[in-house]
Design a protein around this motif. Structure first.
Motif, PDB file in Angstrom:
ATOM      1  N   TRP A 381      38.650  40.057  29.001  1.00 12.88           N
ATOM      2  CA  TRP A 381      37.801  40.883  28.096  1.00 12.88           C
ATOM      3  C   TRP A 381      36.992  39.985  27.188  1.00 12.88           C
ATOM      4  O   TRP A 381      36.006  40.407  26.464  1.00 12.88           O
ATOM      5  CB  TRP A 381      38.663  41.773  27.268  1.00 12.88           C
ATOM      6  CG  TRP A 381      39.540  41.540  26.384  1.00 12.88           C
ATOM      7  CD1 TRP A 381      40.764  40.940  26.500  1.00 12.88           C
ATOM      8  CD2 TRP A 381      39.329  41.127  25.076  1.00 12.88           C
ATOM      9  NE1 TRP A 381      41.578  40.570  25.511  1.00 12.88           N
ATOM     10  CE2 TRP A 381      40.501  40.761  24.406  1.00 12.88           C
ATOM     11  CE3 TRP A 381      38.443  41.362  24.021  1.00 12.88           C
ATOM     12  CZ2 TRP A 381      40.792  40.050  23.057  1.00 12.88           C
ATOM     13  CZ3 TRP A 381      38.289  40.971  22.853  1.00 12.88           C
ATOM     14  CH2 TRP A 381      39.592  40.354  22.500  1.00 12.88           C
ATOM     15  N   VAL A 382      37.563  38.822  26.707  1.00 14.34           N
ATOM     16  CA  VAL A 382      36.765  37.911  25.805  1.00 14.34           C
ATOM     17  C   VAL A 382      35.623  37.444  26.845  1.00 14.34           C
ATOM     18  O   VAL A 382      34.576  37.307  26.025  1.00 14.34           O
ATOM     19  CB  VAL A 382      37.752  36.787  25.383  1.00 14.34           C
ATOM     20  CG1 VAL A 382      36.887  35.817  24.492  1.00 14.34           C
ATOM     21  CG2 VAL A 382      38.983  37.543  24.559  1.00 14.34           C
ATOM     22  N   ARG A 383      35.978  36.913  27.849  1.00 17.96           N
ATOM     23  CA  ARG A 383      34.951  36.122  28.717  1.00 17.96           C
ATOM     24  C   ARG A 383      33.897  37.195  28.956  1.00 17.96           C
ATOM     25  O   ARG A 383      32.610  36.856  28.568  1.00 17.96           O
ATOM     26  CB  ARG A 383      35.490  35.717  30.087  1.00 17.96           C
ATOM     27  CG  ARG A 383      36.451  34.534  30.076  1.00 17.96           C
ATOM     28  CD  ARG A 383      36.802  33.820  31.366  1.00 17.96           C
ATOM     29  NE  ARG A 383      37.986  34.769  31.566  1.00 17.96           N
ATOM     30  CZ  ARG A 383      38.063  35.355  32.958  1.00 17.96           C
ATOM     31  NH1 ARG A 383      37.113  35.396  33.519  1.00 17.96           N
ATOM     32  NH2 ARG A 383      39.228  36.012  33.176  1.00 17.96           N
ATOM     33  N   ARG A 384      34.040  38.500  29.511  1.00 21.44           N
ATOM     34  CA  ARG A 384      33.019  39.343  29.913  1.00 21.44           C
ATOM     35  C   ARG A 384      32.541  40.360  28.999  1.00 21.44           C
ATOM     36  O   ARG A 384      31.519  40.810  28.863  1.00 21.44           O
ATOM     37  CB  ARG A 384      33.591  40.120  31.144  1.00 21.44           C
ATOM     38  CG  ARG A 384      34.029  39.496  32.469  1.00 21.44           C
ATOM     39  CD  ARG A 384      34.951  40.180  33.156  1.00 21.44           C
ATOM     40  NE  ARG A 384      35.339  39.375  34.341  1.00 21.44           N
ATOM     41  CZ  ARG A 384      36.319  39.826  35.166  1.00 21.44           C
ATOM     42  NH1 ARG A 384      36.922  41.040  34.804  1.00 21.44           N
ATOM     43  NH2 ARG A 384      36.541  38.924  36.248  1.00 21.44           N
ATOM     44  N   GLY A 385      33.144  40.452  27.769  1.00 23.54           N
ATOM     45  CA  GLY A 385      32.804  41.372  26.726  1.00 23.54           C
ATOM     46  C   GLY A 385      32.194  40.699  25.409  1.00 23.54           C
ATOM     47  O   GLY A 385      31.412  41.375  24.902  1.00 23.54           O
ATOM     48  N   VAL A 387      31.914  36.362  25.166  1.00 26.95           N
ATOM     49  CA  VAL A 387      31.320  35.198  25.524  1.00 26.95           C
ATOM     50  C   VAL A 387      30.054  35.141  26.389  1.00 26.95           C
ATOM     51  O   VAL A 387      28.862  34.612  26.034  1.00 26.95           O
ATOM     52  CB  VAL A 387      32.357  34.157  26.192  1.00 26.95           C
ATOM     53  CG1 VAL A 387      31.444  32.746  26.497  1.00 26.95           C
ATOM     54  CG2 VAL A 387      33.505  33.884  25.377  1.00 26.95           C
ATOM     55  N   GLU A 388      30.066  36.119  27.527  1.00 25.09           N
ATOM     56  CA  GLU A 388      29.015  36.054  28.286  1.00 25.09           C
ATOM     57  C   GLU A 388      27.858  36.783  27.908  1.00 25.09           C
ATOM     58  O   GLU A 388      26.641  36.233  28.157  1.00 25.09           O
ATOM     59  CB  GLU A 388      29.495  36.441  29.968  1.00 25.09           C
ATOM     60  CG  GLU A 388      30.531  35.123  30.546  1.00 25.09           C
ATOM     61  CD  GLU A 388      30.976  36.045  31.674  1.00 25.09           C
ATOM     62  OE1 GLU A 388      30.581  36.855  32.439  1.00 25.09           O
ATOM     63  OE2 GLU A 388      32.045  35.231  32.103  1.00 25.09           O
ATOM     64  N   PRO A 389      28.040  37.986  27.179  1.00 17.48           N
ATOM     65  CA  PRO A 389      26.735  38.535  26.570  1.00 17.48           C
ATOM     66  C   PRO A 389      26.185  37.530  25.577  1.00 17.48           C
ATOM     67  O   PRO A 389      24.980  37.471  25.443  1.00 17.48           O
ATOM     68  CB  PRO A 389      27.292  39.591  26.026  1.00 17.48           C
ATOM     69  CG  PRO A 389      28.653  40.205  26.833  1.00 17.48           C
ATOM     70  CD  PRO A 389      29.095  38.610  27.126  1.00 17.48           C
ATOM     71  N   LEU A 390      26.805  36.817  24.839  1.00 17.15           N
ATOM     72  CA  LEU A 390      26.415  36.026  24.024  1.00 17.15           C
ATOM     73  C   LEU A 390      25.458  34.688  24.537  1.00 17.15           C
ATOM     74  O   LEU A 390      24.380  34.454  23.987  1.00 17.15           O
ATOM     75  CB  LEU A 390      27.322  35.532  23.093  1.00 17.15           C
ATOM     76  CG  LEU A 390      27.987  36.403  21.838  1.00 17.15           C
ATOM     77  CD1 LEU A 390      28.982  35.898  21.169  1.00 17.15           C
ATOM     78  CD2 LEU A 390      26.714  37.060  21.060  1.00 17.15           C
ATOM     79  N   THR A 391      26.243  34.166  25.468  1.00 17.22           N
ATOM     80  CA  THR A 391      25.645  33.123  26.180  1.00 17.22           C
ATOM     81  C   THR A 391      24.429  33.507  26.714  1.00 17.22           C
ATOM     82  O   THR A 391      23.421  32.422  27.180  1.00 17.22           O
ATOM     83  CB  THR A 391      26.581  32.392  27.134  1.00 17.22           C
ATOM     84  OG1 THR A 391      27.308  33.179  27.925  1.00 17.22           O
ATOM     85  CG2 THR A 391      27.682  31.553  26.112  1.00 17.22           C
ATOM     86  N   GLY A 392      24.275  34.826  27.240  1.00 20.07           N
ATOM     87  CA  GLY A 392      23.121  35.140  28.028  1.00 20.07           C
ATOM     88  C   GLY A 392      21.953  35.449  27.242  1.00 20.07           C
ATOM     89  O   GLY A 392      20.851  35.372  27.778  1.00 20.07           O
ATOM     90  N   LEU A 393      21.978  35.288  25.998  1.00 18.54           N
ATOM     91  CA  LEU A 393      20.953  35.329  24.974  1.00 18.54           C
ATOM     92  C   LEU A 393      20.213  33.875  24.823  1.00 18.54           C
ATOM     93  O   LEU A 393      19.095  33.803  24.208  1.00 18.54           O
ATOM     94  CB  LEU A 393      21.327  35.798  23.565  1.00 18.54           C
ATOM     95  CG  LEU A 393      21.830  37.221  23.666  1.00 18.54           C
ATOM     96  CD1 LEU A 393      22.365  37.576  22.276  1.00 18.54           C
ATOM     97  CD2 LEU A 393      20.949  38.107  24.069  1.00 18.54           C
ATOM     98  N   LEU A 394      21.068  32.742  25.257  1.00 19.78           N
ATOM     99  CA  LEU A 394      20.694  31.514  25.155  1.00 19.78           C
ATOM    100  C   LEU A 394      19.562  31.180  26.321  1.00 19.78           C
ATOM    101  O   LEU A 394      19.345  31.830  27.173  1.00 19.78           O
ATOM    102  CB  LEU A 394      21.613  30.395  25.132  1.00 19.78           C
ATOM    103  CG  LEU A 394      22.750  30.675  24.148  1.00 19.78           C
ATOM    104  CD1 LEU A 394      23.823  29.760  24.365  1.00 19.78           C
ATOM    105  CD2 LEU A 394      22.080  30.283  22.786  1.00 19.78           C
ATOM    106  N   PRO A 395      18.657  30.011  25.738  1.00 19.63           N
ATOM    107  CA  PRO A 395      17.573  29.771  26.843  1.00 19.63           C
ATOM    108  C   PRO A 395      18.345  29.344  28.325  1.00 19.63           C
ATOM    109  O   PRO A 395      19.197  28.868  28.445  1.00 19.63           O
ATOM    110  CB  PRO A 395      16.846  28.383  26.230  1.00 19.63           C
ATOM    111  CG  PRO A 395      17.293  28.559  24.925  1.00 19.63           C
ATOM    112  CD  PRO A 395      18.836  29.226  24.831  1.00 19.63           C
TER     113      PRO A 395
END
Length: 626
Positions: A381-385, A387-395
């Motif tokens: 839930w930490v990875r998918r909920g 970390v991944e949404p946040l890193t998806g905002l990076l270039p």
């Protein structure tokens, strides 16, 4: 090249004359001796360079064997044979089959390939050793089976026209060599390590008689494991020296922990041990200072040679001629000259240090992969909920800001694809590299079928051990062993691999994975085992490997640069139907900007084109050994 060859066609009388073109294709220097047996249903031949290569016969049994066996006395005892009862290793193996049937392979230790004909059962058996130190290829054409140590020997006898297997070619591009069971010629296959083939009643069956397993015993302390490993390595090196004379035996010495460990234990038996090193003036490629430290510590009779671009120019044609399948391990140049140096100093057997990385966790990419695997220790839930949404905002580019995003992407690739994903031909869209027709032939979904098969088959619970198993099968058996053994024989030298002794390999499987890679400390237990033996400078140095500065030489040495430009712009090269013309242009541009990385890829293409011209487009000439 020495080795075995033969034809099996049940019910037909075969003469030894049928083997002449096959034996011609096996020969390296033209002065190899030959030995043949033929009769009803089978013809067997050996191109001989070493005394352990021969044919033999017992009542109802014919055999051709290239068998550099270990523990021969123990084998004789197990078979209740007096020393004079078996005139050769081939005859001893025939006795083993006569007594034990197909179980005879469990008695054989060392490096071997063999072909055995059982007249009563009308059965042909082909086999190679447990770790794949020898090669054997086969081809079924109608009712007959052709087999040989080199694919060129099969080509010399086959009725079908030679055509390139597109899956084998793709795998060459991915791994710098064609991995078993593939062969570069359509319709021809390789035996895999620890397997045998039965040809009987017109049918082919392949079976495995040995495999590396990882039971990971947890019953010992770290110090106990270190002591057992140290003694296991000592025993393995001593076994490989049992029948060798000190003046005619030596060791490769790169300056790394593997070759230095072999030197250490060899020096206990042979004093002084002959050691041989290759060096370069180019920064980042030479480990000669560490080789000298090890040589001094163990009092070896040390020999070294500095290579320059002209050495590479002189070696390339010989090496391309040697490998009758595409082969692009550029460090073959260094291995060849190291073996030449040994031969010039009266040595005809070299001990190599290959295997330590793959058995005991010594490659940097094992630690890198562990860093990616750590991501999955976070709750889902930490990875998918989060970390991944946040890193998806990076270039999504190559900038430093994109590093977390790239880390997540790699971490989410399952192994073995993750540990292989750094490969150049897997990093670009296939449409940018390959012609449409070639892509149709190789498909898009099964490029990694062979490594994925190894990874699945590994009898291991820990992912690291599955990766090690994959490397034993492919990095070693398909590539590094072919490099070292092939170039050494070209120089007139036989190679033994004490760190690939099957008993030592089995010991490696029992050692817990957590002691091979402890935290991010590579080959942790190996270093604990050798900490009071190896010089500290060698034990803790940064790993270099045995590379050569070929990428720089391709740009800087006029003759090599001319060869590269001529071939890369030649219409014949572009008309193979493999690569887009735009890919050649892009790769050559990248090579100019980052030669140390892209130079290896350029060499893959250059070696492939040289192979085409040398082995498929003109009659092979004799490769002269040094």
């Amino acid at each position: 090249m020495s080795g075995i060859c033969g034809i099996c066609e049940p019910g037909r009388d075969l003469g030894t004359g049928l083997l002449a073109p096959m034996l011609d294709a096996l020969a390296l220097s033209g002065d190899e001796e030959r030995d043949t047996l033929a009769g009803r249903s089978v013809a067997l031949g050996v191109s001989i360079r070493w005394k352990f290569q021969s044919v033999a016969s017992l009542p109802g049994i014919k055999i051709a064997a290239d068998a550099d066996l270990l523990d021969v006395t123990l084998l004789q005892q197990a078979l209740s044979l007096a020393g004079a009862a078996a005139k050769s290793n081939a005859e001893m193996v025939a006795h083993a089959y006569a007594q034990r049937g197909v179980e005879f392979l469990s008695l054989l230790r060392g490096a071997f390939s063999l072909a055995l004909w059982d007249e009563k059962a009308q059965r042909l058996i082909l086999a190679i050793d447990r770790l794949g130190l020898r090669s054997l290829l086969w081809r079924k054409e109608g009712d007959r089976l052709l087999f040989a140590s080199r694919i060129g020997s099969i080509r010399a006898a086959q009725a079908d026209s030679v055509s390139v297997n597109p899956q084998a070619l793709l795998n060459y591009l991915l791994f710098a060599a064609v991995p078993a069971p593939l062969a570069i010629d359509s319709g021809t296959e390789k035996l895999r390590p620890g397997t045998f083939l039965i040809f009987e009643s017109g049918r082919v069956q392949e079976k495995q008689y040995w495999d590396l397993e990882y039971p990971e015993a947890e019953s010992k302390s770290e110090s106990e494991w270190a002591a057992e490993l140290r003694e296991g390595m000592r025993s393995a090196v001593h076994r490989h020296l049992q029948d060798r004379q000190a003046p005619r035996t030596g060791c490769f010495l790169s300056g790394g922990t593997d070759s230095s460990s072999v030197i250490a234990f060899s020096s206990e038996k042979h004093s002084p041990t002959n050691s041989f090193s290759i060096a370069f003036e180019e920064a980042g490629f030479s480990e000669i200072e560490y080789a000298r430290i090890a040589a001094s510590r163990f009092g070896t009779k040390h020999h070294e040679k500095f290579l320059n671009p002209l050495d590479a120019v002189e070696a390339v044609d010989r090496i391309i001629a040697l490998y009758d399948e595409p082969f692009a391990n550029s460090s073959a140049i260094g291995s060849y000259y190291c073996a030449v140096l040994a031969k010039e100093n009266g040595v005809d057997t070299l001990l190599a240090g290959d295997g330590g990385d793959e058995l005991f966790g010594g490659n940097e990419r094992y630690a890198t992969d562990k860093r990616f695997a750590l991501y999955h220790s976070l709750p889902a839930w930490v990875r998918r909920g989060i970390v991944e949404p946040l890193t998806g905002l990076l270039p999504n580019n190559e900038s430093k800001l994109s590093l977390p995003r790239r880390y997540i992407r790699r971490a989410n690739i399952p192994n073995p694809r993750r540990i292989l994903s750094y490969g150049f031909f897997l990093s670009l869209p296939p449409e940018e590299i390959f012609e449409d027709g070639f892509l149709e032939q190789v498909g898009r979904d099964n490029w990694l079928a062979i490594p994925e098969g190894h990874f699945r088959r590994a009898k291991a619970s820990d992912e690291l051990n599955r990766i090690l198993y994959l490397d034993v099968k492919m990095t070693l058996a398909d590539n590094d062993i072919r490099k070292v053994s092939g170039t050494a024989e070209l120089a007139g030298v036989n190679v033994r691999y004490p760190l690939l002794d099957d008993r030592l390999a089995e010991l490696s499987g029992r050692i817990p994975a957590s002691l091979k890679l402890k935290g991010f400390q590579k080959r942790y237990l190996f270093k604990q085992a050798m900490k009071d033996i190896l010089p500290q400078e060698v034990l803790h140095k940064k790993k270099h490997g045995f590379g050569v500065p070929l990428a720089q030489w391709l740009l800087q040495e006029p003759r090599m640069r001319e060869l590269l430009l001529d071939l890369m712009h030649d219409p014949r090269t572009h008309q193979r139907g493999y690569f887009r013309a735009s890919f050649f242009e892009k790769l050559m541009s990248l090579h100019q900007k980052q030669p140390n990385y892209y130079g290896e890829i350029v060499w893959y293409l250059l070696a492939l084109e040289l192979w085409h011209r040398r082995h498929l487009e003109r009659r092979p000439e004799t490769v002269h050994a040094s």
